[in-house]
Design a protein around this motif. Structure first.
Motif, PDB file in Angstrom:
ATOM      1  N   VAL A   1       6.291  -4.736  -1.256  1.00 27.90           N
ATOM      2  CA  VAL A   1       5.190  -3.929  -1.785  1.00 27.90           C
ATOM      3  C   VAL A   1       5.062  -2.657  -0.955  1.00 27.90           C
ATOM      4  O   VAL A   1       4.828  -2.715   0.253  1.00 27.90           O
ATOM      5  CB  VAL A   1       3.850  -4.704  -1.758  1.00 27.90           C
ATOM      6  CG1 VAL A   1       2.737  -3.860  -2.377  1.00 27.90           C
ATOM      7  CG2 VAL A   1       3.982  -6.031  -2.486  1.00 27.90           C
ATOM      8  N   GLU A   2       5.253  -1.535  -1.616  1.00 25.85           N
ATOM      9  CA  GLU A   2       5.051  -0.231  -0.956  1.00 25.85           C
ATOM     10  C   GLU A   2       3.593   0.143  -1.190  1.00 25.85           C
ATOM     11  O   GLU A   2       3.219   0.611  -2.267  1.00 25.85           O
ATOM     12  CB  GLU A   2       6.013   0.796  -1.543  1.00 25.85           C
ATOM     13  CG  GLU A   2       7.466   0.402  -1.305  1.00 25.85           C
ATOM     14  CD  GLU A   2       8.464   1.169  -2.152  1.00 25.85           C
ATOM     15  OE1 GLU A   2       9.660   1.084  -1.863  1.00 25.85           O
ATOM     16  OE2 GLU A   2       8.041   1.853  -3.113  1.00 25.85           O
ATOM     17  N   ALA A   3       2.773  -0.105  -0.181  1.00 25.90           N
ATOM     18  CA  ALA A   3       1.321  -0.085  -0.372  1.00 25.90           C
ATOM     19  C   ALA A   3       0.649   1.120   0.261  1.00 25.90           C
ATOM     20  O   ALA A   3       1.023   1.573   1.340  1.00 25.90           O
ATOM     21  CB  ALA A   3       0.709  -1.366   0.207  1.00 25.90           C
ATOM     22  N   GLY A   4      -0.379   1.621  -0.436  1.00 20.48           N
ATOM     23  CA  GLY A   4      -1.224   2.665   0.126  1.00 20.48           C
ATOM     24  C   GLY A   4      -0.592   4.044   0.113  1.00 20.48           C
ATOM     25  O   GLY A   4       0.478   4.274  -0.462  1.00 20.48           O
ATOM     26  N   LEU A   5      -1.278   4.976   0.766  1.00 19.93           N
ATOM     27  CA  LEU A   5      -0.855   6.380   0.810  1.00 19.93           C
ATOM     28  C   LEU A   5      -0.518   6.769   2.236  1.00 19.93           C
ATOM     29  O   LEU A   5      -1.284   6.502   3.165  1.00 19.93           O
ATOM     30  CB  LEU A   5      -1.972   7.291   0.286  1.00 19.93           C
ATOM     31  CG  LEU A   5      -2.445   7.024  -1.147  1.00 19.93           C
ATOM     32  CD1 LEU A   5      -3.660   7.886  -1.472  1.00 19.93           C
ATOM     33  CD2 LEU A   5      -1.315   7.288  -2.139  1.00 19.93           C
ATOM     34  N   SER A   6       0.623   7.413   2.413  1.00 18.85           N
ATOM     35  CA  SER A   6       1.040   7.831   3.751  1.00 18.85           C
ATOM     36  C   SER A   6       0.013   8.792   4.334  1.00 18.85           C
ATOM     37  O   SER A   6      -0.715   9.466   3.600  1.00 18.85           O
ATOM     38  CB  SER A   6       2.405   8.519   3.676  1.00 18.85           C
ATOM     39  OG  SER A   6       2.318   9.686   2.877  1.00 18.85           O
TER      40      SER A   6
END
Length: 426
Positions: free
Chosen positions: A263-268
């Motif tokens: 899961v590539e989660a959230g905002l950098s």
């Protein structure tokens, strides 16, 4: 009637006043042009990012394509990175590999520093430079490529990219003496890929390295325990069993498959400007720092009656801060050198014009655009989270439950193999 000598004496003063007005107008005009630089890549692509973050990938790609037609050359790398990430999130794995490969090629070209560009930056600001990417962003190209290839079922190509990540960062640590560490997500993914290829020793080594980098892997250590036992690493098995007594790790049943959900989660994090004192000199210089864009909520993954909380394997927010902090000292020194260069140019202009005021004005003009470069690869996630399952062969429905944004995915698990599912969650 005025005396001609009076007129003659007033003429130079009038000329000076006129020159001052002209320079004043030039100063105001230049300020306008410099402030126009504020409408840089980050501002120009805000709408594309909004579409991306709402999962409207066609519109995001359309806007990035439109931007690419008119964007200055200095922003081309960012455009390729963002486009590659959007295609990746949209599941267009093959096209994403091509765009990211182009970005990787451009990184190689930009790493060859242009002397003329460096000189120009000293007299303007970092935003005028071609964006070269932070060190961790260059590594992320290969991480995303590995995930692209894993989704395409091309394990060998994926492993090539994983090895590239490890070799690149090892070079940064060993040769360039940078205070970095290996990326746990690259190591864990290497373990997954090697396990799928039944290279048990290599899989154990990469899983173990991921655990050393991120000890809070919870249930994700299951293959580490299982493979330690399978490969006869008795000491490692005893140590791991003692640390994780509640993690079941019995051998896989014949025909069992596995599913690893990334899961590539959230905002950098994004860059913002702050001021730093250079070597306690009292000289305040503007530099970029990373600011988080909100927390990354926990994600749960459910399949076939099993439900697991995805575990954070790598926090890009933390990695980004470490990599940027390593550059702060060099940025401060460079900006101080720029201030000295600008003062020299201003003094020269003042001397040639025999006007101290003009010299001061020139210095102010040159420093008006002294702003840090706030560009970054903003479409990256904040974290890479992982959940894994044992499943019977066949097709399965996977539910990824991120607060307010649940998504459903379909995968096929093959007997004796490790399938990978990549999901973007905001």
């Amino acid at each position: 009637m005025s005396n001609p000598s009076d007129i003659a004496s007033r003429a130079p003063r009038a000329s000076v006043r006129l020159t001052g007005v002209r320079w004043g107008l030039l100063f105001i005009t230049a300020l306008g042009l410099l402030s126009g630089c504020a409408s840089d890549y980050v501002a120009r692509t805000a709408s594309a990012r909004a579409a991306y973050q709402s999962s409207d990938y066609p519109r995001a790609l359309q806007e990035l394509d439109g931007e690419q037609k008119n964007a200055p050359q200095r922003d081309q790398l960012l455009l390729l990175l963002d486009k590659g990430m959007v295609l990746h999130a949209a599941g267009q794995w093959e096209v994403s590999t091509k765009v990211l490969a182009e970005a990787d090629r451009l990184v190689g070209e930009l790493d060859i520093t242009s002397v003329s560009e460096e000189a120009g930056v000293l007299l303007s600001n970092e935003r005028r430079r071609a964006y070269r990417g932070e060190d961790f962003e260059k590594l992320m190209i290969s991480v995303l490529q590995a995930l692209n290839y894993a989704q395409l079922g091309r394990d060998e190509d994926a492993l090539v990219e994983v090895r590239r990540v490890n070799e690149r960062i090892e070079k940064m640590i060993t040769d360039e003496k940078k205070p970095y560490e290996q990326l746990a997500i690259a190591r864990y993914l290497g373990g997954v890929l090697y396990e799928d290829q039944r290279e048990w020793d290599s899989a154990f080594i990469d899983y173990m390295k991921a655990y050393e980098l991120e000890p809070r892997l919870d249930g994700l250590v299951e293959p580490l325990l299982r493979l330690a036992k399978k490969t006869g690493r008795d000491d490692a098995y005893a140590m791991l069993s003692q640390k994780f007594p509640d993690v079941a790790h019995n051998a896989l049943a014949p025909g069992d498959g596995q599913l690893v959900v990334v899961v590539e989660a959230g905002l950098s994090p994004e860059k913002m400007s702050t001021s730093r004192d250079y070597n306690d000199s009292g000289e305040l210089i503007s530099v970029p720092v990373y600011r988080d864009r909100g927390g990354t909520p926990p994600v749960r993954v459910a399949v076939e009656g099993q439900s697991e909380r995805a575990v954070t394997v790598t926090s890009l927010a933390r990695v980004a801060q470490v990599h940027l902090n390593d550059r702060i000292g060099r940025m401060l020194a460079k900006q101080l050198a720029g201030a000295v260069a600008k003062a020299g140019v201003a003094a020269g202009v003042g001397a040639l014009a025999k006007s101290k005021e003009l010299g001061v004005l020139t210095f102010l003009l040159l420093n008006a655009g002294n702003q840090p470069d706030l560009r970054s690869w903003l479409s990256l996630p904040a974290e890479f989270q992982v959940a894994r399952f044992r499943l019977p062969p066949g097709k399965h429905t996977v539910q990824v439950d991120a607060p307010g944004r649940p998504t459903t995915h379909f995968v096929e698990v093959k007997p004796g193999r490790v399938s990978v599912l990549v999901v973007r969650s905001y």
